[in-house]
Design a protein around this motif. Structure first.
Motif, PDB file in Angstrom:
ATOM      1  N   HIS A  28       0.703  -1.103   0.127  1.00 37.61           N
ATOM      2  CA  HIS A  28       0.381   0.114  -0.170  1.00 37.61           C
ATOM      3  C   HIS A  28       1.420   1.435  -0.301  1.00 37.61           C
ATOM      4  O   HIS A  28       0.737   2.218  -0.943  1.00 37.61           O
ATOM      5  CB  HIS A  28      -0.840  -0.205   1.412  1.00 37.61           C
ATOM      6  CG  HIS A  28      -1.723   1.049   1.568  1.00 37.61           C
ATOM      7  ND1 HIS A  28      -2.396   1.431  -0.011  1.00 37.61           N
ATOM      8  CD2 HIS A  28      -2.066   1.818   2.658  1.00 37.61           C
ATOM      9  CE1 HIS A  28      -3.474   3.026   0.698  1.00 37.61           C
ATOM     10  NE2 HIS A  28      -2.645   2.723   2.250  1.00 37.61           N
ATOM     11  N   GLN A  29       1.591   1.741   1.201  1.00 33.46           N
ATOM     12  CA  GLN A  29       2.536   2.194   0.740  1.00 33.46           C
ATOM     13  C   GLN A  29       3.310   2.256  -1.019  1.00 33.46           C
ATOM     14  O   GLN A  29       4.070   4.241  -1.174  1.00 33.46           O
ATOM     15  CB  GLN A  29       4.180   2.298   1.807  1.00 33.46           C
ATOM     16  CG  GLN A  29       3.065   1.985   3.198  1.00 33.46           C
ATOM     17  CD  GLN A  29       3.834   1.429   4.802  1.00 33.46           C
ATOM     18  OE1 GLN A  29       5.376   1.574   4.728  1.00 33.46           O
ATOM     19  NE2 GLN A  29       3.550   1.419   5.631  1.00 33.46           N
ATOM     20  N   THR A  30       3.945   1.242  -1.245  1.00 34.02           N
ATOM     21  CA  THR A  30       4.671   1.481  -2.350  1.00 34.02           C
ATOM     22  C   THR A  30       3.374   1.830  -3.517  1.00 34.02           C
ATOM     23  O   THR A  30       4.006   2.767  -4.138  1.00 34.02           O
ATOM     24  CB  THR A  30       5.249   0.794  -2.990  1.00 34.02           C
ATOM     25  OG1 THR A  30       6.020  -0.343  -1.754  1.00 34.02           O
ATOM     26  CG2 THR A  30       6.085   0.421  -3.823  1.00 34.02           C
ATOM     27  N   PHE A  31       2.577   1.607  -3.437  1.00 35.82           N
ATOM     28  CA  PHE A  31       1.914   1.963  -4.537  1.00 35.82           C
ATOM     29  C   PHE A  31       1.602   3.808  -4.376  1.00 35.82           C
ATOM     30  O   PHE A  31       1.538   4.141  -5.481  1.00 35.82           O
ATOM     31  CB  PHE A  31      -0.061   1.747  -4.461  1.00 35.82           C
ATOM     32  CG  PHE A  31      -0.011  -0.047  -4.748  1.00 35.82           C
ATOM     33  CD1 PHE A  31       0.351   0.320  -7.043  1.00 35.82           C
ATOM     34  CD2 PHE A  31      -0.739  -0.776  -4.668  1.00 35.82           C
ATOM     35  CE1 PHE A  31       0.578  -0.548  -7.256  1.00 35.82           C
ATOM     36  CE2 PHE A  31      -0.413  -1.997  -4.578  1.00 35.82           C
ATOM     37  CZ  PHE A  31      -0.362  -2.099  -6.669  1.00 35.82           C
ATOM     38  N   GLN A  32       1.388   3.870  -3.325  1.00 41.58           N
ATOM     39  CA  GLN A  32       1.435   5.629  -2.990  1.00 41.58           C
ATOM     40  C   GLN A  32       2.715   5.800  -3.235  1.00 41.58           C
ATOM     41  O   GLN A  32       2.835   7.141  -3.461  1.00 41.58           O
ATOM     42  CB  GLN A  32       1.193   5.653  -1.342  1.00 41.58           C
ATOM     43  CG  GLN A  32       0.004   5.645  -0.956  1.00 41.58           C
ATOM     44  CD  GLN A  32       0.032   4.935   0.867  1.00 41.58           C
ATOM     45  OE1 GLN A  32       0.910   4.831   1.081  1.00 41.58           O
ATOM     46  NE2 GLN A  32      -1.845   5.769   1.839  1.00 41.58           N
ATOM     47  N   GLY A  33       3.378   6.102  -2.567  1.00 38.47           N
ATOM     48  CA  GLY A  33       4.901   6.369  -3.561  1.00 38.47           C
ATOM     49  C   GLY A  33       5.126   6.631  -5.040  1.00 38.47           C
ATOM     50  O   GLY A  33       5.446   7.255  -5.763  1.00 38.47           O
ATOM     51  N   LEU A  34       4.188   5.081  -6.145  1.00 41.89           N
ATOM     52  CA  LEU A  34       4.044   5.260  -7.047  1.00 41.89           C
ATOM     53  C   LEU A  34       3.436   6.910  -7.263  1.00 41.89           C
ATOM     54  O   LEU A  34       3.485   7.358  -8.143  1.00 41.89           O
ATOM     55  CB  LEU A  34       3.564   4.171  -7.986  1.00 41.89           C
ATOM     56  CG  LEU A  34       4.751   2.315  -7.324  1.00 41.89           C
ATOM     57  CD1 LEU A  34       4.060   1.217  -7.650  1.00 41.89           C
ATOM     58  CD2 LEU A  34       6.210   2.980  -9.163  1.00 41.89           C
ATOM     59  N   GLY A  35       2.155   6.611  -7.236  1.00 40.93           N
ATOM     60  CA  GLY A  35       0.998   7.777  -7.174  1.00 40.93           C
ATOM     61  C   GLY A  35       1.621   9.224  -7.071  1.00 40.93           C
ATOM     62  O   GLY A  35       1.218   9.714  -7.758  1.00 40.93           O
ATOM     63  N   ASP A  36       2.614   9.211  -6.086  1.00 40.88           N
ATOM     64  CA  ASP A  36       2.912  10.931  -5.601  1.00 40.88           C
ATOM     65  C   ASP A  36       4.550  10.665  -6.177  1.00 40.88           C
ATOM     66  O   ASP A  36       4.818  12.675  -5.634  1.00 40.88           O
ATOM     67  CB  ASP A  36       3.158  10.979  -3.746  1.00 40.88           C
ATOM     68  CG  ASP A  36       4.188  10.162  -2.917  1.00 40.88           C
ATOM     69  OD1 ASP A  36       5.159   9.676  -3.684  1.00 40.88           O
ATOM     70  OD2 ASP A  36       3.977  10.195  -2.065  1.00 40.88           O
ATOM     71  N   GLY A  37       5.023  10.222  -6.910  1.00 40.77           N
ATOM     72  CA  GLY A  37       6.060  10.741  -7.711  1.00 40.77           C
ATOM     73  C   GLY A  37       7.530  10.333  -6.575  1.00 40.77           C
ATOM     74  O   GLY A  37       8.202  10.543  -6.960  1.00 40.77           O
ATOM     75  N   THR A  38       7.467   9.934  -5.063  1.00 38.70           N
ATOM     76  CA  THR A  38       8.526   9.861  -4.622  1.00 38.70           C
ATOM     77  C   THR A  38       9.537   8.354  -5.100  1.00 38.70           C
ATOM     78  O   THR A  38      10.223   8.177  -4.626  1.00 38.70           O
ATOM     79  CB  THR A  38       7.931   9.539  -3.962  1.00 38.70           C
ATOM     80  OG1 THR A  38       7.382   8.881  -3.070  1.00 38.70           O
ATOM     81  CG2 THR A  38       7.757  11.809  -3.061  1.00 38.70           C
TER      82      THR A  38
END
Length: 334
Positions: A28-38
């Motif tokens: 979940h955290q990784t999908f968020q990172g992919l989504g916010d460009g980090t």
């Protein structure tokens, strides 16, 4: 002076350090990172070793999957593949892999981890998290095609986030499906049915294909509105007509998904492109897009797998191993 040794971490250590909830949270955290460009995640590179019967004749492949994870400030590479042929004859699992982590400031190798277990577990967690973004309720019925390792990790991960009220299992070998059903009963709240007709499994709310089939298993005319389909295999497990019929196509990584697995053929024929992708799972994870009510849609979701998932999970394993004094420190430069 910084320790320049590389921590070697085997599968049993990984199992001791992470449970299924950890895998779900990290994905979940990784999908968020992919989504916010980090997160930086290039498209995976494949070395074909005869996967489809070509040269060389080893019935296998290896993928190189690099990524940088800003939240952990680590970079890494998963070197992973699958082999039939001699590996299968030797009684070894299909998936083989290693994950290498580096300190991105110095380029020093901080850890080397067994990668097959992380691959299998995060594959299930990808489906579970996709459903976290797609479903608006706590229960789900599942039609599952395949009864191998990744079929099991899908069910375990989904069961950590949802109550599975029915599981319908189809596999080309019924005895394997029956053994699988017994193993999964502790994770499934409702009934588990093993079926001989693949059409029966297609009537669930969520369909997951984790097979090595090279011809379509699921036909377009079987699928009713409100169905979410996860074609997870490397080949063509669903009909092209079903992809073209879908109201929404959601992927984890646009470039990868268009050129691998279920979408590859239509992309090559010019019938599918980036404009046909409704959203990425990263965009859904951070709220940049919302699917809305999917009850009248046919939705195809393809989390084809990113190196970022593996590197992020390996990074957390490395951190916990250091804290607990686990793993074996090895100096490659000695």
């Amino acid at each position: 002076m910084e320790d320049r040794s590389t921590l070697l971490i085997n599968q049993s250590t990984i199992k001791e350090l992470l449970d299924i909830a950890d895998f779900n949270n990290l994905v979940h955290q990784t999908f968020q990172g992919l989504g916010d460009g980090t997160i930086i995640n290039p498209t995976k590179l494949t070395l074909d070793l005869g996967k489809a019967g070509g040269y060389p004749p080893y019935e296998g492949f290896m993928n190189a999957m690099p990524a940088y994870i800003a939240s952990q400030d680590i970079a890494g590479l998963k070197w992973v593949g699958g082999f039939l042929g001699e590996r299968k004859a030797a009684g070894l699992p299909y998936i083989t892999g290693m994950i290498l982590l580096i300190n991105p400031h110095l380029g020093t190798f901080t850890a080397a981890l067994e990668g097959a277990y992380i691959t299998n577990m995060r594959t299930g967690a990808q489906t579970a998290n996709a459903l976290r973004y797609l479903l608006k309720k706590p229960t789900v019925t599942i039609g599952l095609y395949g009864a191998g390792m990744q079929a099991g990790t899908n069910i375990r991960a989904i069961a950590d986030l949802f109550d599975i009220t029915e599981l319908i299992v189809w596999n080309h070998r019924r005895s394997t499906a029956e053994t699988f059903a017994k193993k999964m009963q502790e994770h499934v709240k409702g009934a588990i049915r093993v079926v001989d007709d693949p059409h029966e499994a297609s009537q669930a709310e969520v369909l997951i294909t984790v097979t090595s089939a090279q011809t379509p298993l699921i036909k377009a005319e079987w699928i009713k509105k409100g169905t979410i389909i996860f074609p997870m295999g490397s080949f063509q497990e669903i009909e092209d007509a079903l992809i073209l019929k879908a109201d929404k196509v959601i992927v984890d990584h646009v470039d990868q998904a268009l050129h691998r697995g279920a979408l590859k053929k239509l992309t090559g024929e010019g019938k599918l492109s980036e404009k046909n992708i409704f959203a990425t799972l990263g965009e859904l994870a951070v709220g940049k897009k919302d699917t809305g009510d999917l009850s009248q849609d046919i939705t195809i979701c393809i989390p084809i797998g990113t190196g970022a998932m593996d590197v992020a999970i390996a990074g957390e394993v490395y951190r916990r191993a250091l804290e607990k004094g686990m793993g074996y420190a090895f100096d490659f430069e000695a």
